[in-house]
Design an enzyme around this catalytic site. Structure first.
Site, PDB file in Angstrom:
ATOM      1  N   LYS A  40     -18.229 -15.587  68.274  1.00  0.00           N
ATOM      2  CA  LYS A  40     -18.581 -14.319  68.875  1.00  0.00           C
ATOM      3  C   LYS A  40     -18.678 -13.206  67.850  1.00  0.00           C
ATOM      4  O   LYS A  40     -19.270 -12.158  68.104  1.00  0.00           O
ATOM      5  CB  LYS A  40     -17.503 -13.913  69.900  1.00  0.00           C
ATOM      6  CG  LYS A  40     -17.256 -14.893  70.997  1.00  0.00           C
ATOM      7  CD  LYS A  40     -16.033 -14.405  71.825  1.00  0.00           C
ATOM      8  CE  LYS A  40     -15.632 -15.500  72.795  1.00  0.00           C
ATOM      9  NZ  LYS A  40     -14.281 -15.275  73.312  1.00  0.00           N
ATOM     10  N   GLY A  41     -18.002 -13.383  66.742  1.00  0.00           N
ATOM     11  CA  GLY A  41     -17.767 -12.282  65.814  1.00  0.00           C
ATOM     12  C   GLY A  41     -18.988 -11.525  65.339  1.00  0.00           C
ATOM     13  O   GLY A  41     -18.908 -10.355  64.992  1.00  0.00           O
ATOM     14  N   GLU A  96     -23.585 -13.922  60.167  1.00  0.00           N
ATOM     15  CA  GLU A  96     -22.133 -14.144  60.322  1.00  0.00           C
ATOM     16  C   GLU A  96     -21.389 -12.830  60.115  1.00  0.00           C
ATOM     17  O   GLU A  96     -21.841 -11.965  59.360  1.00  0.00           O
ATOM     18  CB  GLU A  96     -21.640 -15.155  59.283  1.00  0.00           C
ATOM     19  CG  GLU A  96     -21.472 -16.564  59.801  1.00  0.00           C
ATOM     20  CD  GLU A  96     -20.273 -16.739  60.729  1.00  0.00           C
ATOM     21  OE1 GLU A  96     -19.818 -15.781  61.365  1.00  0.00           O
ATOM     22  OE2 GLU A  96     -19.796 -17.883  60.821  1.00  0.00           O
ATOM     23  N   ASP A  97     -20.239 -12.717  60.748  1.00  0.00           N
ATOM     24  CA  ASP A  97     -19.416 -11.530  60.485  1.00  0.00           C
ATOM     25  C   ASP A  97     -18.620 -11.702  59.198  1.00  0.00           C
ATOM     26  O   ASP A  97     -18.528 -10.789  58.395  1.00  0.00           O
ATOM     27  CB  ASP A  97     -18.488 -11.223  61.676  1.00  0.00           C
ATOM     28  CG  ASP A  97     -17.638 -12.415  62.086  1.00  0.00           C
ATOM     29  OD1 ASP A  97     -17.944 -13.550  61.685  1.00  0.00           O
ATOM     30  OD2 ASP A  97     -16.660 -12.216  62.819  1.00  0.00           O
ATOM     31  N   ASP A 100     -15.018 -16.945  55.097  1.00  0.00           N
ATOM     32  CA  ASP A 100     -13.649 -17.031  54.601  1.00  0.00           C
ATOM     33  C   ASP A 100     -13.541 -18.309  53.749  1.00  0.00           C
ATOM     34  O   ASP A 100     -13.916 -18.309  52.581  1.00  0.00           O
ATOM     35  CB  ASP A 100     -12.746 -17.048  55.851  1.00  0.00           C
ATOM     36  CG  ASP A 100     -11.285 -16.850  55.558  1.00  0.00           C
ATOM     37  OD1 ASP A 100     -10.885 -16.986  54.409  1.00  0.00           O
ATOM     38  OD2 ASP A 100     -10.524 -16.578  56.499  1.00  0.00           O
ATOM     39  N   LYS A 128     -14.850 -13.108  51.748  1.00  0.00           N
ATOM     40  CA  LYS A 128     -13.559 -13.180  51.043  1.00  0.00           C
ATOM     41  C   LYS A 128     -13.637 -14.335  50.052  1.00  0.00           C
ATOM     42  O   LYS A 128     -13.166 -15.446  50.353  1.00  0.00           O
ATOM     43  CB  LYS A 128     -12.444 -13.503  52.042  1.00  0.00           C
ATOM     44  CG  LYS A 128     -11.943 -12.362  52.884  1.00  0.00           C
ATOM     45  CD  LYS A 128     -10.744 -12.896  53.679  1.00  0.00           C
ATOM     46  CE  LYS A 128     -10.290 -11.935  54.722  1.00  0.00           C
ATOM     47  NZ  LYS A 128      -9.249 -12.535  55.589  1.00  0.00           N
ATOM     48  N   PHE A 149      -6.123  -9.576  56.321  1.00  0.00           N
ATOM     49  CA  PHE A 149      -6.556  -9.895  57.688  1.00  0.00           C
ATOM     50  C   PHE A 149      -7.210  -8.664  58.290  1.00  0.00           C
ATOM     51  O   PHE A 149      -6.564  -7.626  58.459  1.00  0.00           O
ATOM     52  CB  PHE A 149      -5.381 -10.363  58.543  1.00  0.00           C
ATOM     53  CG  PHE A 149      -5.834 -11.044  59.798  1.00  0.00           C
ATOM     54  CD1 PHE A 149      -5.982 -12.428  59.853  1.00  0.00           C
ATOM     55  CD2 PHE A 149      -6.179 -10.302  60.921  1.00  0.00           C
ATOM     56  CE1 PHE A 149      -6.441 -13.051  61.004  1.00  0.00           C
ATOM     57  CE2 PHE A 149      -6.641 -10.923  62.080  1.00  0.00           C
ATOM     58  CZ  PHE A 149      -6.769 -12.297  62.116  1.00  0.00           C
ATOM     59  N   VAL A 150      -8.480  -8.775  58.620  1.00  0.00           N
ATOM     60  CA  VAL A 150      -9.220  -7.610  59.110  1.00  0.00           C
ATOM     61  C   VAL A 150      -9.739  -7.833  60.531  1.00  0.00           C
ATOM     62  O   VAL A 150     -10.013  -8.969  60.946  1.00  0.00           O
ATOM     63  CB  VAL A 150     -10.400  -7.258  58.174  1.00  0.00           C
ATOM     64  CG1 VAL A 150      -9.890  -6.675  56.861  1.00  0.00           C
ATOM     65  CG2 VAL A 150     -11.313  -8.449  57.925  1.00  0.00           C
ATOM     66  N   ASP A 156     -11.762 -10.187  65.508  1.00  0.00           N
ATOM     67  CA  ASP A 156     -10.634 -10.080  66.434  1.00  0.00           C
ATOM     68  C   ASP A 156      -9.340 -10.646  65.856  1.00  0.00           C
ATOM     69  O   ASP A 156      -9.352 -11.366  64.856  1.00  0.00           O
ATOM     70  CB  ASP A 156     -10.939 -10.888  67.705  1.00  0.00           C
ATOM     71  CG  ASP A 156     -10.876 -12.392  67.448  1.00  0.00           C
ATOM     72  OD1 ASP A 156     -11.516 -12.857  66.476  1.00  0.00           O
ATOM     73  OD2 ASP A 156     -10.176 -13.108  68.186  1.00  0.00           O
ATOM     74  N   ARG A 162     -12.189  -6.332  68.848  1.00  0.00           N
ATOM     75  CA  ARG A 162     -13.589  -6.548  68.462  1.00  0.00           C
ATOM     76  C   ARG A 162     -14.413  -5.278  68.630  1.00  0.00           C
ATOM     77  O   ARG A 162     -15.439  -5.098  67.989  1.00  0.00           O
ATOM     78  CB  ARG A 162     -14.223  -7.646  69.335  1.00  0.00           C
ATOM     79  CG  ARG A 162     -13.675  -9.049  69.112  1.00  0.00           C
ATOM     80  CD  ARG A 162     -14.588 -10.067  69.804  1.00  0.00           C
ATOM     81  NE  ARG A 162     -13.978 -11.377  69.977  1.00  0.00           N
ATOM     82  CZ  ARG A 162     -13.997 -12.353  69.064  1.00  0.00           C
ATOM     83  NH1 ARG A 162     -14.577 -12.167  67.903  1.00  0.00           N
ATOM     84  NH2 ARG A 162     -13.453 -13.524  69.320  1.00  0.00           N
TER      85      ARG A 162
END
Ligand code: PRP
Length: 174
Positions: A40-41, A96-97, A100, A128, A149-150, A156, A162
């Site tokens: 969902k991001g 993509e958001d 990682d 990242k 952690f963001v 979320d 979100r």
């Protein structure tokens, strides 16, 4: 509510506009571009990026699951919702958001490449690099960030935050 803002709304807006110009220039002004957003991001990044795009742009959505945090390290990813249409011969940009470990994106690039798009590129708002487990190519990066952690702007923690218009740091989560 997390209060430490890492990237402001204005910074995001400006960077998203730059990315839209760059993506359009790379594909040529007369070429239709098809965005594939990962739920969902990525929904907020997609919505803002699309509104900045000149020319012909379409979008579709895909949902993936990594079987929860424990198996993310194994690279096991499951397809939860597939695209509505095929990609053959199209100029496709994955939206993509965040990238990682890169495991989600590596899986996605592999399955989408098999659908024979003309071009397959990737845009992510955040990257990242220090967390990478696999070497994935990302053509457009909004912001490179440290291993913090963001949340916000689509991202979320346990489905919360979100809706925040900026990117914030959550303390005590790793
Ligand atoms: C996040 C993010 C990427 C993935 C990145 O999704 O949107 O898809 O994790 O992590 P990786 O590079 O380590 O694979 P998440 O599973 O949290 O789902 P969401 O987008 O629904 O929040």
């Amino acid at each position: 509510m997390p209060s430490e803002i890492l990237i402001t709304e204005d910074q995001i807006r400006a960077r998203v506009a730059e990315l839209a110009v760059e993506i359009r220039a790379d594909h040529g002004h007369g070429t239709p571009i098809h965005f594939v957003a990962v739920l969902k991001g990525a929904f907020m990044f997609l919505a803002d990026l699309m509104r900045q795009m000149k020319g012909d742009v379409t979008c579709d959505f895909i949902a993936l699951s990594s079987y929860g945090a424990s198996t993310k390290s194994s690279g096991e990813v499951r397809l939860l919702k597939d695209l509505d249409r095929g990609l053959e011969g199209r100029d496709v940009v994955i939206i993509e958001d965040i990238v990682d470990t890169g495991l989600t994106l590596a899986y996605l690039q592999e399955i989408l490449r098999a659908r024979e798009p003309h071009l397959l590129r990737t845009a992510c708002l955040l990257s990242k690099p220090s967390r990478r487990k696999v070497d994935v190519s990302v053509d457009y990066v909004g912001f490179t960030i440290e291993d913090r952690f963001v949340v916000g702007y689509g991202l979320d923690v346990d489905e919360r935050y979100r809706h925040l218009p900026d990117i914030r740091v959550v303390k005590g989560v790793s």
